[in-house]
Design a protein around this motif. Structure first.
Motif, mmCIF file in Angstrom:
data_model
loop_
_atom_site.group_PDB
_atom_site.id
_atom_site.type_symbol
_atom_site.label_atom_id
_atom_site.label_comp_id
_atom_site.label_asym_id
_atom_site.label_seq_id
_atom_site.Cartn_x
_atom_site.Cartn_y
_atom_site.Cartn_z
ATOM 1 N N ILE A 112 25.369 72.325 5.303
ATOM 2 C CA ILE A 112 25.981 71.725 6.488
ATOM 3 C C ILE A 112 26.279 70.250 6.235
ATOM 4 N N CYS A 113 25.325 69.527 5.641
ATOM 5 C CA CYS A 113 25.532 68.110 5.331
ATOM 6 C C CYS A 113 26.723 67.925 4.396
ATOM 7 N N LEU A 114 26.811 68.770 3.385
ATOM 8 C CA LEU A 114 27.889 68.665 2.413
ATOM 9 C C LEU A 114 29.243 68.933 3.056
ATOM 10 N N VAL A 115 29.352 70.028 3.806
ATOM 11 C CA VAL A 115 30.628 70.388 4.424
ATOM 12 C C VAL A 115 31.048 69.353 5.466
ATOM 13 N N PHE A 116 30.116 68.932 6.306
ATOM 14 C CA PHE A 116 30.440 67.952 7.344
ATOM 15 C C PHE A 116 30.823 66.602 6.729
ATOM 16 N N SER A 117 30.191 66.259 5.614
ATOM 17 C CA SER A 117 30.539 65.013 4.923
ATOM 18 C C SER A 117 31.950 65.096 4.335
ATOM 19 N N LEU A 118 32.289 66.253 3.768
ATOM 20 C CA LEU A 118 33.637 66.434 3.217
ATOM 21 C C LEU A 118 34.693 66.392 4.318
ATOM 22 N N VAL A 119 34.360 66.942 5.485
ATOM 23 C CA VAL A 119 35.285 66.877 6.622
ATOM 24 C C VAL A 119 35.493 65.418 7.043
ATOM 25 N N THR A 120 34.404 64.641 7.061
ATOM 26 C CA THR A 120 34.510 63.219 7.393
ATOM 27 C C THR A 120 35.348 62.485 6.360
ATOM 28 N N LEU A 121 35.148 62.822 5.101
ATOM 29 C CA LEU A 121 35.930 62.206 4.025
ATOM 30 C C LEU A 121 37.415 62.512 4.192
ATOM 31 N N ALA A 122 37.728 63.748 4.548
ATOM 32 C CA ALA A 122 39.126 64.131 4.779
ATOM 33 C C ALA A 122 39.691 63.374 5.985
ATOM 34 N N GLY A 123 38.894 63.237 7.040
ATOM 35 C CA GLY A 123 39.332 62.472 8.204
ATOM 36 C C GLY A 123 39.583 61.021 7.853
ATOM 37 N N GLY A 124 38.729 60.465 7.004
ATOM 38 C CA GLY A 124 38.922 59.089 6.555
ATOM 39 C C GLY A 124 40.186 58.934 5.740
ATOM 40 N N ALA A 125 40.479 59.922 4.893
ATOM 41 C CA ALA A 125 41.708 59.880 4.100
ATOM 42 C C ALA A 125 42.938 59.933 5.004
ATOM 43 N N LEU A 126 42.876 60.754 6.056
ATOM 44 C CA LEU A 126 43.976 60.821 7.020
ATOM 45 C C LEU A 126 44.143 59.490 7.746
ATOM 46 N N ALA A 127 43.025 58.873 8.105
ATOM 47 C CA ALA A 127 43.084 57.571 8.776
ATOM 48 C C ALA A 127 43.704 56.520 7.860
ATOM 49 N N LEU A 128 43.310 56.511 6.599
ATOM 50 C CA LEU A 128 43.869 55.562 5.635
ATOM 51 C C LEU A 128 45.364 55.781 5.459
ATOM 52 N N TYR A 129 45.774 57.043 5.362
ATOM 53 C CA TYR A 129 47.212 57.351 5.232
ATOM 54 C C TYR A 129 47.992 56.839 6.416
ATOM 55 N N SER A 130 47.432 57.020 7.612
ATOM 56 C CA SER A 130 48.138 56.585 8.819
ATOM 57 C C SER A 130 48.269 55.071 8.857
ATOM 58 N N VAL A 131 47.269 54.372 8.342
ATOM 59 C CA VAL A 131 47.330 52.908 8.276
ATOM 60 C C VAL A 131 48.370 52.453 7.273
ATOM 61 N N LEU A 132 48.361 53.080 6.092
ATOM 62 C CA LEU A 132 49.298 52.687 5.037
ATOM 63 C C LEU A 132 50.748 52.982 5.396
ATOM 64 N N LYS A 133 50.974 54.079 6.086
ATOM 65 C CA LYS A 133 52.351 54.508 6.379
ATOM 66 C C LYS A 133 52.820 54.132 7.782
ATOM 67 N N GLY A 134 51.860 53.922 8.674
ATOM 68 C CA GLY A 134 52.263 53.794 10.070
ATOM 69 C C GLY A 134 52.183 52.427 10.688
ATOM 70 N N LEU A 135 51.665 51.430 9.926
ATOM 71 C CA LEU A 135 51.550 50.099 10.512
ATOM 72 C C LEU A 135 52.512 49.117 9.846
ATOM 73 N N ALA B 204 23.133 60.468 8.702
ATOM 74 C CA ALA B 204 23.242 59.391 7.717
ATOM 75 C C ALA B 204 24.351 59.671 6.704
ATOM 76 N N SER B 205 24.489 60.923 6.265
ATOM 77 C CA SER B 205 25.518 61.240 5.276
ATOM 78 C C SER B 205 26.917 61.174 5.877
ATOM 79 N N VAL B 206 27.086 61.680 7.087
ATOM 80 C CA VAL B 206 28.388 61.609 7.757
ATOM 81 C C VAL B 206 28.772 60.153 8.020
ATOM 82 N N THR B 207 27.815 59.358 8.485
ATOM 83 C CA THR B 207 28.102 57.962 8.789
ATOM 84 C C THR B 207 28.350 57.157 7.518
ATOM 85 N N PHE B 208 27.728 57.542 6.417
ATOM 86 C CA PHE B 208 28.004 56.891 5.131
ATOM 87 C C PHE B 208 29.485 57.010 4.779
ATOM 88 N N PHE B 209 30.037 58.206 4.911
ATOM 89 C CA PHE B 209 31.450 58.397 4.571
ATOM 90 C C PHE B 209 32.368 57.754 5.611
#
Length: 338
Positions: free
Chosen positions: A315-338, A193-198
């Motif tokens: 584990i929930c905290l670290v995995f959520s932060l990893v998801t947040l970082a992945g989301g930030a990378l995805a957002l960057y790729s959208v802003l710069k790459g499309l 639930a926490s990973v999917t929230f982020f």
């Protein structure tokens, strides 16, 4: 930006999910719908034996209600003119995506029900589940195809790429693979639930950037539903989501990725899901190749970290932060790459 509809959908999903726990959890206890803990899992998980499962019904109700109420408000209310700027098949992507998630949730429900009735941690066979999952994913993709969706997909920094019929084959495999990856992420209190929230927050922001606010409403509802479920599922969990919930969440995540026509973003946003399923594949392959040796202390990977001494909350905290970082990378790729 359809701020009202998105916020209202998130709030509605949160409230319905959270409040429904007041009656659903006692009901699940009364009918003895308790989780059977795997024999080969971490030994300390035995204390969770009998914790009510199938709690995913809570956020399925919340998310479905929120989408059913506020998607029509968005498309036919004050934002009706703005919604016309979205692709013509966007409503099919929204409703079809929710339908796909509900179909996956139904598969999970039958799986959970069989487990509970037979009092063992085995439900549908692997073959049965895969056949049903391919049918659910295939129906969604067929709806997209019939609504005029092409075989082109957007790749950040590369633009639109047309894969022809190969696109639909790959899409089918990706959806089933990601849904099962999300299912593997369910194993400790609050993790899925926490990973999917982020992940939902990431899709929410990206849908706003792309002015696809119908999907923003869906992402908001998903985020609200996950947050409402965490009221009951955060360590120590009073209820588990079961396959009912985890397969539904997998369907929702895929619906957002394909709805944006950016399934490639499932890689950075879903990096935790992918690591979970890859850890299982690697563990099994290594075990067979070395005749009994293990690559990880236990798989999926969250159990490996448990065996290394990490608490479930860490584990929930670290995995959520990893998801947040992945989301930030995805957002960057959208802003710069499309």
């Amino acid at each position: 930006m359809a701020g009202f509809e998105i916020g209202a959908a998130a709030g509605t999903a949160f409230l319905i999910t959270g409040i429904s726990g007041k009656w659903l959890i006692p009901f699940l206890r009364r009918v003895h719908f308790g989780q059977t803990i795997l024999e080969d899992g971490p030994k300390w998980h035995k204390k969770k034996q009998g914790t009510p499962t199938m709690g995913g019904i809570m956020f399925i109700l919340g998310i479905t209600a929120a989408v059913a109420i506020f998607i029509p408000v968005y498309y036919y209310g004050a934002n009706a003119d703005k919604s016309l700027l979205e692709p013509l098949n966007m409503r099919t992507r929204v409703y079809g995506g929710l339908g796909m998630a509900l179909a996956f949730g139904a598969i999970g429900f039958f799986d959970d029900y069989i487990k509970v009735v037979k009092k063992r941690n085995l439900g549908l066979t692997a073959r049965q589940k895969l056949v049903l999952q391919f049918l659910a994913a295939g129906a969604y993709l067929a709806a997209l195809y019939l609504s005029g969706a092409g075989s082109s997909t957007l790749i950040p920094f590369a633009g639109s790429i047309n894969l022809g019929m190969l696109y639909w084959v790959l899409a089918l495999l990706v959806i089933v693979g990601v849904v099962n990856a999300v299912n593997f992420t369910d194993g400790i209190d609050g993790l899925n639930a926490s990973v999917t929230f982020f992940a939902a927050l990431s899709f929410l922001v990206i849908s706003g950037v792309l002015a696809l606010n119908g999907l923003g409403v869906v992402a908001g509802a998903l985020a609200g539903g996950c947050l409402g479920f965490l009221l009951w599922n955060f360590n120590p969990a009073k209820v588990f989501m079961g396959d009912t919930g985890s397969l539904f969440l997998g369907g929702m995540v895929c619906a957002l990725g394909f709805g944006l026509n950016l399934p490639i973003l499932l890689v950075p946003i879903g990096i935790v899901y992918l690591c979970e399923i890859l850890s299982v594949v690697l563990q099994v392959s290594y075990f067979k190749a070395t005749h009994g040796k293990r690559l990880f202390k236990m798989s999926p990977i969250h159990h490996h970290f448990e065996m290394c001494g990490w608490s479930e909350i860490k584990i929930c905290l670290v995995f959520s932060l990893v998801t947040l970082a992945g989301g930030a990378l995805a957002l960057y790729s959208v802003l710069k790459g499309l």
